[in-house]
Scaffold this active site. Structure first.
Site, short mmCIF file in Angstrom:
data_model
loop_
_atom_site.label_atom_id
_atom_site.label_comp_id
_atom_site.label_asym_id
_atom_site.label_seq_id
_atom_site.Cartn_x
_atom_site.Cartn_y
_atom_site.Cartn_z
CD1 TRP A 1 -2.33 -1.81 0.07
CD2 TRP A 1 -3.04 -1.25 2.12
NE1 TRP A 1 -3.44 -2.57 0.34
CE2 TRP A 1 -3.89 -2.25 1.60
CE3 TRP A 1 -3.29 -0.75 3.39
CZ2 TRP A 1 -4.98 -2.74 2.32
CZ3 TRP A 1 -4.37 -1.24 4.11
CH2 TRP A 1 -5.21 -2.23 3.57
CE LYS A 2 4.56 1.27 -4.36
NZ LYS A 2 5.03 1.78 -5.66
CD GLU B 1 7.99 3.46 -4.31
OE1 GLU B 1 7.22 3.51 -5.28
OE2 GLU B 1 7.61 3.19 -3.15
N GLY C 1 1.54 -2.74 -6.41
CA GLY C 1 1.50 -1.44 -5.76
C GLY C 1 0.13 -0.80 -5.93
N GLY C 2 0.03 0.13 -6.87
CA GLY C 2 -1.20 0.89 -7.07
C GLY C 2 -2.43 0.03 -7.27
#
Length: 259
Positions: free
Chosen positions: A10-11, A101, A237-238
């Protein structure tokens, strides 16, 4: 057969209330998902780990939790950091280490990642090691060289067993860009990673860690990736931020792997 694995990273997204709504939506969809063996892990921000662990204890959902990052020490004067023991205490069994990241924005080196893996293993956590090449490295045909160096330096003197960690191949140039390699291109890298591990053990058929694909994986392309022999799942991710989309990815991915 290696058990397919689907990880939702979910970052820096969602609140505790939004996380609860997400899990409630997954719970409604759960009975419709494939009955074949598969594993799913959610990596939310740190603030949600304990509340999500409590929620999951009361539900039939077989969802594991992962930290998105970790410090290598158990405790100490490291303001703003989270230790492996804290992650375990909050309900985690896994932790993402070396995400592109973290490497790009926070300057994490292979040496630091090695220390984090060691700390995670000592605490009984399963590291999810992310590796991958930049666009420049890809254009210079250095993908294999870069990834093998990342793994070798992350391992160094550590020798975890195949089930003690997970590898996620995430081409840096594909993260958040919507660009993806062809499934056959990703498979080539996955096979090279698997061959690299077998070369370490000097056994051609030795068991290896599960190797996942990460890098703009969506419900539209997951089946094509999962049909490849050496791709054992995805680190999304997204696309994983939406419960319905992530459930569709699990459904399509497991069915593709069964073919």
């Amino acid at each position: 057969m290696r058990t397919p694995c689907f990880i939702a990273n979910w970052k820096m997204n969602k609140t505790i209330a939004e996380a609860r709504e997400y899990l409630q939506a997954v719970e409604k969809r759960w009975p419709q998902l494939p009955g074949a063996p598969w594993e799913t892990i959610v990596a939310p921000p740190f603030t949600m780990l304990a509340p999500m662990a409590d929620f999951l204890k009361e539900r039939p959902l077989q969802i594991g939790l992962a930290g998105q990052n970790v410090h290598f020490e158990e405790r100490g004067a490291y303001t703003g950091e989270v230790s492996p023991l804290m992650l375990r205490d909050a309900g985690c069994r896994h932790v993402i280490i070396g995400h592109s990241e973290r490497r790009t924005y926070f300057g994490e080196t292979n040496a630091l990642i090695h220390k984090k893996i060691g700390g995670a293993l000592r605490a009984g956590l399963i590291p999810i090691l992310c590796v991958g090449e930049t666009r420049e490295e890809r254009e210079e045909e250095k993908t294999g060289e870069v990834i093998e160096r990342q793994i070798r330096e992350a391992l160094d003197d550590l020798r975890p067993g195949p089930s003690d960690w997970i590898i996620a191949y995430e081409p840096v140039w594909a993260i958040g860009t919507g660009l993806t390699p062809q499934p056959s291109e990703a498979e080539e890298v996955h096979r090279r990673i698997r061959d690299f591990f077998r070369s370490l053990s000097k056994e051609e058929e030795a068991d290896t860690p599960r190797i996942l694909y990460g890098g703009s994986a969506t419900e539209k392309n997951i089946a094509a990736f999962m049909e490849e022999a050496d791709i054992d799942g995805v680190l999304a991710g997204g696309a994983s931020l939406f419960a319905e989309s992530f459930c569709n990815m699990i459904d399509l991915g497991v069915k593709a792997k069964e073919k």
